[in-house]
Design a protein around this motif. Structure first.
Motif, short mmCIF file in Angstrom:
data_model
loop_
_atom_site.label_atom_id
_atom_site.label_comp_id
_atom_site.label_asym_id
_atom_site.label_seq_id
_atom_site.Cartn_x
_atom_site.Cartn_y
_atom_site.Cartn_z
N ASP A 92 2.88 -4.52 6.02
CA ASP A 92 2.75 -5.76 5.27
C ASP A 92 3.63 -6.40 4.36
OD1 ASP A 92 0.07 -5.33 5.89
OD2 ASP A 92 -0.81 -4.34 4.04
N THR A 117 -2.99 -13.02 0.58
CA THR A 117 -3.27 -11.68 0.73
C THR A 117 -3.21 -11.02 2.23
OG1 THR A 117 -5.75 -11.89 1.15
CG2 THR A 117 -4.89 -11.71 -1.17
N PRO A 118 -2.45 -9.82 2.42
CA PRO A 118 -2.30 -9.24 3.78
C PRO A 118 -3.71 -9.16 4.63
CG PRO A 118 -1.44 -7.86 2.34
CD PRO A 118 -2.13 -9.02 1.35
N ARG A 119 -4.76 -9.38 3.95
CA ARG A 119 -6.03 -9.42 4.82
C ARG A 119 -6.77 -10.48 4.72
NH1 ARG A 119 -7.18 -4.22 7.13
NH2 ARG A 119 -5.68 -2.85 6.52
N ARG A 149 0.85 1.09 6.60
CA ARG A 149 0.27 -0.26 6.37
C ARG A 149 1.18 -1.20 5.22
NH1 ARG A 149 -5.37 -1.24 3.65
NH2 ARG A 149 -4.61 -2.92 2.14
N GLU A 158 5.50 -8.87 6.53
CA GLU A 158 4.74 -10.00 6.97
C GLU A 158 4.51 -10.94 5.78
OE1 GLU A 158 2.32 -12.47 8.71
OE2 GLU A 158 3.44 -11.08 9.66
N LYS A 180 0.81 -1.16 -0.18
CA LYS A 180 -0.03 -0.08 -0.14
C LYS A 180 0.88 1.10 -0.16
CE LYS A 180 -4.24 1.38 0.42
NZ LYS A 180 -5.17 1.23 -0.50
#
Length: 160
Positions: free
Chosen positions: A33, A158-160, A29, A36, A11
């Motif tokens: 991310d 995906t991060p979410r 963010r 991670e 992002k």
């Protein structure tokens, strides 16, 4: 086997309207991310031999953060200006140039090119969100064969 890992840059920040698109940095963010997602790759046993990234600040910073988290040597990461705004065919051209001794490559670039390529290679991944990671394994000997090959394994994270 060849493993192609497509990563859409993390992002980015839109706060400074004076910055050119190429120069936009990651936001908070995005800075969280990227490492991670690299940790998740490592947990799955995916360790790129080489990383090719767009020259845009947000893509370069994503690639650097991921490479650092994966403990890749500094010379594993190379920037390629062709990946900035690249469509699927250009991305595949970059991949086709890789040495055949390379087993796993990570490409860090932009949409819509990455999502279009992910769909072309999978037939199911329609959208790669920011810092999304699409992984494709191919039963081929040469990177030049990837463009025409069917993936034997597809993974999306995906991060979410």
């Amino acid at each position: 086997m060849k493993t192609l890992v497509l990563v859409r840059h993390a992002k980015s920040a839109w706060g400074d309207p004076t910055l050119a698109d190429h120069d936009r940095p990651l936001n908070d963010r995005g800075r969280r991310d990227a490492p991670e997602m690299a940790r998740r790759l490592r947990e799955r046993g995916v360790l790129p031999d080489v990383v090719r990234a767009s020259t845009a600040v947000r893509a370069r910073t994503t690639a650097e953060a991921m490479a650092a988290e994966l403990d890749l040597p500094a010379d594993a990461l190379r920037l390629d200006e062709r990946l900035y705004g690249a469509g699927p065919d250009t991305i595949l051209d970059v991949v086709a140039e890789l040495a055949d001794e390379t087993g796993t490559v990570m490409i860090v670039a932009h949409d819509p090119g990455l999502s279009d390529l992910a769909y072309r290679l999978s037939g199911e991944i329609e959208h790669l969100p920011t810092c999304g990671v699409a992984e494709f394994r191919f039963a081929v000997w040469s990177w030049a064969e990837v463009a025409e090959a069917d993936a034997v394994e597809v993974h999306l994270d995906t991060p979410r």
